[in-house]
Enzyme design. Structure first.
Site, PDB file in Angstrom:
ATOM      1  N   ASP A 182       0.904  -1.152   0.000  1.00 64.12           N
ATOM      2  CA  ASP A 182       0.000   0.000   0.000  1.00 64.12           C
ATOM      3  C   ASP A 182       0.937   1.194   0.000  1.00 64.12           C
ATOM      4  O   ASP A 182       1.601   1.463   1.009  1.00 64.12           O
ATOM      5  CB  ASP A 182      -0.884   0.003   1.247  1.00 64.12           C
ATOM      6  CG  ASP A 182      -1.889   1.137   1.210  1.00 64.12           C
ATOM      7  OD1 ASP A 182      -1.486   2.282   0.919  1.00 64.12           O
ATOM      8  OD2 ASP A 182      -3.079   0.895   1.467  1.00 64.12           O
ATOM      9  N   HIS A 183       1.042   1.889  -1.132  1.00 65.07           N
ATOM     10  CA  HIS A 183       2.132   2.860  -1.225  1.00 65.07           C
ATOM     11  C   HIS A 183       1.988   4.024  -0.246  1.00 65.07           C
ATOM     12  O   HIS A 183       2.952   4.717   0.038  1.00 65.07           O
ATOM     13  CB  HIS A 183       2.343   3.339  -2.667  1.00 65.07           C
ATOM     14  CG  HIS A 183       1.386   4.388  -3.130  1.00 65.07           C
ATOM     15  ND1 HIS A 183       0.120   4.106  -3.573  1.00 65.07           N
ATOM     16  CD2 HIS A 183       1.514   5.735  -3.215  1.00 65.07           C
ATOM     17  CE1 HIS A 183      -0.477   5.229  -3.923  1.00 65.07           C
ATOM     18  NE2 HIS A 183       0.328   6.239  -3.721  1.00 65.07           N
ATOM     19  N   HIS A 245      -5.701   3.014   1.202  1.00 67.40           N
ATOM     20  CA  HIS A 245      -4.815   4.109   1.616  1.00 67.40           C
ATOM     21  C   HIS A 245      -5.333   4.885   2.835  1.00 67.40           C
ATOM     22  O   HIS A 245      -4.618   5.120   3.790  1.00 67.40           O
ATOM     23  CB  HIS A 245      -4.624   5.113   0.476  1.00 67.40           C
ATOM     24  CG  HIS A 245      -4.139   4.502  -0.808  1.00 67.40           C
ATOM     25  ND1 HIS A 245      -3.253   3.466  -0.844  1.00 67.40           N
ATOM     26  CD2 HIS A 245      -4.423   4.799  -2.103  1.00 67.40           C
ATOM     27  CE1 HIS A 245      -2.991   3.148  -2.115  1.00 67.40           C
ATOM     28  NE2 HIS A 245      -3.700   3.946  -2.893  1.00 67.40           N
TER      29      HIS A 245
HETATM   30  C1  BG6 Z   1      -3.582   5.077  -6.365  1.00 62.39           C
HETATM   31  C2  BG6 Z   1      -4.959   5.232  -6.964  1.00 62.39           C
HETATM   32  O1  BG6 Z   1      -3.524   3.931  -5.571  1.00 62.39           O
HETATM   33  O2  BG6 Z   1      -3.312   6.223  -5.582  1.00 62.39           O
HETATM   34  C3  BG6 Z   1      -5.035   6.491  -7.804  1.00 62.39           C
HETATM   35  O3  BG6 Z   1      -5.267   4.100  -7.761  1.00 62.39           O
HETATM   36  C4  BG6 Z   1      -4.622   7.690  -6.986  1.00 62.39           C
HETATM   37  O4  BG6 Z   1      -6.351   6.686  -8.316  1.00 62.39           O
HETATM   38  C5  BG6 Z   1      -3.285   7.429  -6.300  1.00 62.39           C
HETATM   39  O5  BG6 Z   1      -4.512   8.788  -7.856  1.00 62.39           O
HETATM   40  C6  BG6 Z   1      -2.955   8.558  -5.341  1.00 62.39           C
HETATM   41  O6  BG6 Z   1      -1.649   8.390  -4.867  1.00 62.39           O
HETATM   42  P1  BG6 Z   1      -0.775   9.634  -4.428  1.00 62.39           P
HETATM   43  O7  BG6 Z   1       0.484   9.020  -3.887  1.00 62.39           O
HETATM   44  O8  BG6 Z   1      -0.553  10.459  -5.644  1.00 62.39           O
HETATM   45  O9  BG6 Z   1      -1.567  10.359  -3.391  1.00 62.39           O
END
Ligand code: BG6
Length: 496
Positions: A182-183, A245
């Site tokens: 989960d990044h 997230h």
């Molecule tokens: C991804 C989603 O996991 O996270 C995208 O699939 C979203 O829709 C993105 O734009 C948002 O990530 P960050 O790191 O740019 O907030």
């Protein structure tokens, strides 16, 4: 360097994520001296590439490396660690034998031993198939070495499919070797939530129902769905952002103190937090959750067409691009405290932040001097991105007669802490996996529990039990979202 020798195998290596995030992240680790001396990367996908063509695609022709980087000897050296193997069907015996033979050669050549990290960056329908094929050929437990499995999101589509996926992959790899990525957990500021709370003495005593009025988490994006309509329409904001997230961010804000900063303690506390979420189902869905879709409008990035007119989206789509919700955590710490989450595409700013609003003092003794004193909010604003940092808002006396009070800000910027670039999520997470530390990865059972929270909401939507509204692209979302705050003193969304 404590990272053991290994080969990183990326399935789906010709895809967007590998090019955009994974290869640049591995390069960052290489540049920073974090990769082990004995290392190689093998991309695997259906497209036919030679090693050279693969290097061109993900490095030399890639827009994710600068022209300057492409001239540097360092990048050229790095590219020599990249190899490619085409696979026709992923689960075919012939294919996996080819992969195995290639790994044997590479592990000899690079003296990595039989240590493998298998990264699944393929369409989700292959998430069970590939581990099954690896297991059939013994690659899940290589002789004299080890194997780990990294699984990209989405992890399942609902609780039942996540359960099934867990059962499948756990029958091929032990839970300890499964890394569900989960990044958001790789973001420095999400990790810093734990340090803020548990490395300081003065926050934690206030961090509960006695002193906190409300908690809100906003994840706003300026982009629309762009060319991802095909994927996004089957997902929507609840599945795409909240189930994973934002519930992870919430867990860092609201969990109990772990007894140690390790995987067992931290992931155990998060699990308990997810289990304490009060379910929202049936009639409460319409009262506590607002869903909406953007219509055409002007955003920071220019004019956008409505969601339904986006590429890959059906004209009658009911998929939400915006969600705002109110919910409660049923435990001792948080009993009665309203929590709010909102996220959306095509909003005015790209910003993710957590706002803790504290209760007012019991008596407003300065109110007679200035009614502003009554509105003085004590807020802690934790900016996850961009402008990573933290701000505290509190009232101070305006110089002059009487006791007039004004809200002031005390600001801390993460960039003041170090001159180094804040590391990218994927670099940090990959490095942890290489070291065998799953602390910042989601545990199987907690992913299921998170789905159990969002499933009944999505179910009610599918049954049409709560309306879908719209908002113009470039605005802060539908007015209905404000009504969620109607019974909260000092309440309201903070639009940064
Ligand atoms: C991804 C989603 O996991 O996270 C995208 O699939 C979203 O829709 C993105 O734009 C948002 O990530 P960050 O790191 O740019 O907030």
């Amino acid at each position: 360097n404590s990272v053991p020798s290994h080969i990183l195998i990326i399935f789906g290596a010709s895809g967007d994520l590998a090019q955009r995030k994974l290869i640049p992240a591995v390069y960052d680790l290489y540049r920073g001296g974090y990769l082990p001396e004995h290392f190689a990367l093998l991309g695997a996908s259906r497209t036919d590439y030679t090693d050279e063509q693969f290097r061109d695609k993900v490095v030399f022709d890639s827009e994710f490396f600068t022209a300057e980087q492409k001239e540097q000897a360092q990048l050229k050296e790095f590219s020599k660690l990249l190899f490619y193997q085409d696979l026709k069907v992923y689960d075919g015996k012939e294919d996996i034998d080819k992969l195995k033979a290639r790994l044997d050669v590479l592990s000899q050549e690079f003296r990595t031993g039989s240590n493998y990290i298998f990264y699944l960056s393929t369409p989700p329908k292959l998430y069970s198939t590939i581990p099954g094929a690896l297991a059939a050929s013994g690659l899940n437990a290589p002789e004299g070495g080890w194997a780990r499995l990294v699984v990209e999101k989405p992890f399942g589509y609902d609780e039942a499919s996540a359960k099934k996926l867990n059962e499948d992959i756990q029958s091929f790899f032990p839970e300890n070797d499964i890394y569900r990525i989960d990044h958001y957990l790789g973001k420095e500021t999400v990790q810093n939530l734990l340090v803020t709370r548990f490395a300081n003495g003065f926050f934690e005593p206030l961090w509960n129902r006695n002193y906190i009025q409300s908690v809100q988490i906003t994840a706003a994006e300026t982009v629309g769905v762009g060319s991802r309509g095909g994927y996004y329409d089957g997902s929507g904001a609840m599945r795409d952002m909240i189930q994973n997230h934002l519930l992870q961010v919430l867990a860092h804000v609201a969990m109990e103190p772990p007894i140690r900063a390790d995987a067992v303690s931290i992931r155990g506390e998060k699990m308990k937090l997810f289990q304490s979420l009060r379910p929202i189902k049936g009639e409460t869905v319409a009262k506590q959750v607002v869903r909406a879709q953007y219509t055409a409008g002007d955003t920071k990035d220019g004019r956008v067409v409505s969601y339904r007119d986006a590429e890959g989206v059906p004209d009658d789509s009911t998929t939400e691009t915006y969600v705002a919700m109110k919910f409660f955590i049923d435990n001792w710490r948080w009993a009665g405290v309203p929590f709010f989450i909102r996220t959306g595409k095509c909003l005015p700013l790209k910003v993710t932040e957590v706002v803790i609003t504290f209760k007012n003092p019991p008596q407003a003794i300065f109110a007679e001097f200035d009614d502003y004193a009554m509105k003085c909010d004590n807020q802690l604003i934790i900016r996850i991105q961009p402008d990573e940092g933290m701000a505290m808002e509190f009232g101070m006396k305006v110089p002059g007669e009487g006791f007039r009070v004004k809200n002031v800000d005390m600001d801390f910027f993460y960039r003041d802490l170090t001159t180094q670039d804040v590391p990218e999520s994927y670099s940090r997470l990959l490095l942890d996996c290489m070291k065998g530390d799953p602390t910042l990865y989601a545990r199987g059972d907690s992913v299921e529990v998170a789905w159990a929270f969002t499933d009944p909401i999505i179910e009610a939507w599918e049954k049409g039990e709560a309306p879908l509204t719209t908002y113009e692209a470039g605005t802060w979302g539908p007015a209905e979202a404000d009504a969620l705050w109607s019974d909260v003193p000092n309440g309201g969304w903070r639009n940064p």
